[in-house]
Design an enzyme around this catalytic site. Structure first.
Site, PDB file in Angstrom:
ATOM      1  N   ASP A 146       8.718  43.117   5.704  1.00 26.51           N
ATOM      2  CA  ASP A 146       8.303  42.079   4.403  1.00 26.51           C
ATOM      3  C   ASP A 146       9.103  40.802   5.356  1.00 26.51           C
ATOM      4  OD1 ASP A 146       8.105  40.486   2.465  1.00 26.51           O
ATOM      5  OD2 ASP A 146       9.318  41.852   0.956  1.00 26.51           O
ATOM      6  N   ASP A 201       3.460  37.994  -4.867  1.00 21.16           N
ATOM      7  CA  ASP A 201       3.743  39.162  -5.521  1.00 21.16           C
ATOM      8  C   ASP A 201       2.937  39.275  -6.874  1.00 21.16           C
ATOM      9  OD1 ASP A 201       5.830  39.365  -3.567  1.00 21.16           O
ATOM     10  OD2 ASP A 201       7.247  39.643  -4.749  1.00 21.16           O
TER      11      ASP A 201
HETATM   12  C1  GLA Z   1       8.989  40.578  -1.807  1.00 22.41           C
HETATM   13  C2  GLA Z   1       7.869  41.495  -1.405  1.00 22.41           C
HETATM   14  C3  GLA Z   1       7.815  42.458  -2.915  1.00 22.41           C
HETATM   15  C4  GLA Z   1       9.349  43.087  -2.639  1.00 22.41           C
HETATM   16  C5  GLA Z   1      10.193  42.141  -2.837  1.00 22.41           C
HETATM   17  C6  GLA Z   1      11.717  42.971  -2.528  1.00 22.41           C
HETATM   18  O1  GLA Z   1       8.834  39.626  -2.762  1.00 22.41           O
HETATM   19  O2  GLA Z   1       6.665  40.703  -1.917  1.00 22.41           O
HETATM   20  O3  GLA Z   1       6.684  43.281  -2.945  1.00 22.41           O
HETATM   21  O4  GLA Z   1       8.994  43.878  -1.577  1.00 22.41           O
HETATM   22  O5  GLA Z   1      10.077  41.179  -1.512  1.00 22.41           O
HETATM   23  O6  GLA Z   1      12.781  42.210  -2.251  1.00 22.41           O
END
Ligand code: GLA
Length: 519
Positions: A263, A326
């Site tokens: 990520d 997200d």
């Molecule tokens: C980002 C990702 C999410 C999750 C969060 C965790 O927002 O896109 O899917 O993994 O981080 O902090």
């Protein structure tokens, strides 16, 4: 799945679709719809639900639990299994070491119980490619956020088996953010030295023995995934992998992880600029490291679609990549957020293929947390039952990775009905690996179609209007000719033979998912 439901805290069907109590990722006004069940219960005789292909790399550890419904005990056999692999006949788990020699190994699986028998071919493809069909499993993020510890993942693995989810192909139990040390935290469980003596990332005290946890999950025939960031910190402010990527990946492999979500997060402060090269760099580094490990680890790129990741995610070693931000933060309008994420993901259909999947994020149904206020306890999804069937149908037509991210410890019968339909999942897991395309879209309806390996076509007729409407699939628009046999995949019923078009009455925000075979 029927026989296992008793072990759950059954939330019952009452809450499914009751939308008035809270707001979550949809800002749309609450509408109530009584739950209805489309997926018929599985037969008592065995039904093998494995996709027909499975990719692995030569000589690496191999683990594959054959998804199969039907009353247990089931006795499994596998003809033509390569010598380096063994089958646990009672559990239906194939394990050992992938053959050293590259190539295709066709095995014939049979499953027998007191009610009957089923057979299916499985082609094990030993080469460089993994995830020949989209990965399926559960990820903790949208329910548990930072509230995670070892036991949750062990429980999730047991539930994945006991609920029947694993019998439909769900196999990865994945940890997201917040398993590592949080530098500067005063919480005794989270604070402390973030790296071990070798300079590799360390779990926090909520994960006392990662290797033991992975072993436990593997002992059930399931796989497990982990998360980190190429930046110094994860999105939630925990330790990332910046400048110890190689050590961390070694550690993940030693512990026994099978999947890595990587990520971007704080890497934004490290990248020199917004160029394609800088955006690719951390993923190229990790992709290369994973290729050289003595373990098959699926790489999930999470960078929210920057620099058109669908065009290069595969080239840098990724097997799937998030195409959007997200889903849990996506504001709805007239339509809940998942539709918008889905529409956006649909635009990149041309880039998906086996081992290279567009990832529109997780399935948020059942009891789910609130990503905008992560302290809130999980609540019933605000989506109506029809919207939930549409959500799952869209994801399957788009050959999306299928990760449930609601509360797996509080599954209810309706949620399982949406998540566990073998014929719907077969669309997602089709070995041809074509992502379905948008055929027609108006403000009131849309049609998506996905060509399948056997020459059939899966088609979703989606109603996005406010009332029930008749939606028509016209052969010309689908590039079909002549009579076709039509089957309703959710109800698993044949609908008859149609010459030029097929029309269905579809509920508000509902779907009819059909499959058409030339007659
Ligand atoms: C980002 C990702 C999410 C999750 C969060 C965790 O927002 O896109 O899917 O993994 O981080 O902090």
């Amino acid at each position: 799945m029927k026989h296992c439901l008793k072990i759950f805290f059954i939330m019952g069907i009452l809450f499914s679709g009751i939308t008035s109590m809270h707001q979550s990722f949809s800002d749309a006004p609450a509408i109530q719809e009584e739950p209805y069940f489309l997926t018929p219960p599985p037969a008592s005789s065995p039904n093998i639900n494995t996709p027909s292909v499975y990719g692995c790399r030569p000589g690496r550890p191999f683990l594959y639990r054959i998804p199969c419904t039907g009353d247990r005990p089931i006795f499994f056999t596998a003809a033509n299994l390569p010598d380096s692999l063994q089958l646990d006949a009672a559990g239906g788990v194939i394990h050992g070491e992938a053959p050293a020699e590259r190539g295709e190994y066709s095995i014939k699986i049979a499953a027998r119980n007191k009610s009957g028998e089923d057979q299916k071919s499985l082609k094990i493809v030993v080469g460089d490619d993994l995830a020949l069909t989209p990965p399926m499993g559960w990820n903790h993020w949208y329910t548990y956020y930072h509230n995670v510890q070892d036991q949750l993942f062990r429980d999730a693995a047991v539930i994945m088996i006991e609920s029947g989810m694993a019998d439909f192909g769900y196999q990865y139990v994945n940890i997201d953010d917040c398993w590592m040390v949080k530098p500067g935290s005063n919480d005794p469980a989270l604070g402390g030295e973030p790296l071990d003596g070798m300079g590799a990332i360390k779990p926090n005290k909520n994960f006392p023995d990662m290797a033991a946890m992975c072993d436990f999950i593997h002992s059930l025939g399931l796989k497990t995934g982990i998360y980190t960031s190429p930046g110094p910190r994860t999105c939630a402010g925990y330790q990332g992998s910046y400048q110890h990527e190689w050590m961390d990946a070694q550690r993940f492999a030693q512990w026994g992880f099978d999947f890595l979500k990587y990520d971007w997060c704080s890497y934004g402060n490290i990248a020199k600029d917004d160029s394609l090269q800088e955006r690719q760099k951390p993923y190229r580094v990790m992709g290369e490291i994973l290729k050289n490990l003595n373990r098959d680890i699926i790489l999930n790129l999470c960078q929210y679609g920057m620099s058109e990741v669908w065009k290069w995610g595969g080239e840098v070693g990724g097997h799937c990549w998030r195409t959007t931000g997200d889903l849990g933060l996506e504001a709805g309008d007239r339509l809940p957020g998942f539709y918008h994420i889905g529409f956006s993901n649909a635009e990149h259909a041309g880039y998906a293929r086996p081992g290279r999947w567009n990832d529109p994020d997780y399935i948020l149904i059942g009891m789910v947390g609130n990503a905008r206020s992560i302290q809130d306890p999980p609540r019933p999804t605000p989506l109506t039952p029809s919207e939930q069937y549409s959500y799952m149908s869209m994801w399957c037509l788009m050959a999306a990775p299928l990760f449930y991210s609601g509360d797996i410890t509080h599954l209810d019968e309706f949620t399982l009905n949406v998540l566990c339909n073998a014929e719907v999942i077969e669309v997602d897991q089709d070995p041809l690996g074509i992502q379905g395309r948008m055929i027609r879209k108006t403000d009131d309806e849309f049609i998506m179609a996905k060509p399948m390996h056997d020459g059939s076509l899966a088609v979703g007729l989606f109603n996005i209007s406010e009332t029930e409407r008749t939606i028509q699939a016209v052969w010309d628009q689908l590039e079909l000719k002549g009579p076709h046999r039509v089957r309703n995949l959710w109800t698993q019923e044949d609908l008859g033979v149609f010459d030029q078009h097929y029309a269905a009455d579809v509920r508000r925000r509902g779907v009819q998912l059909i499959r058409l075979w030339p007659k």
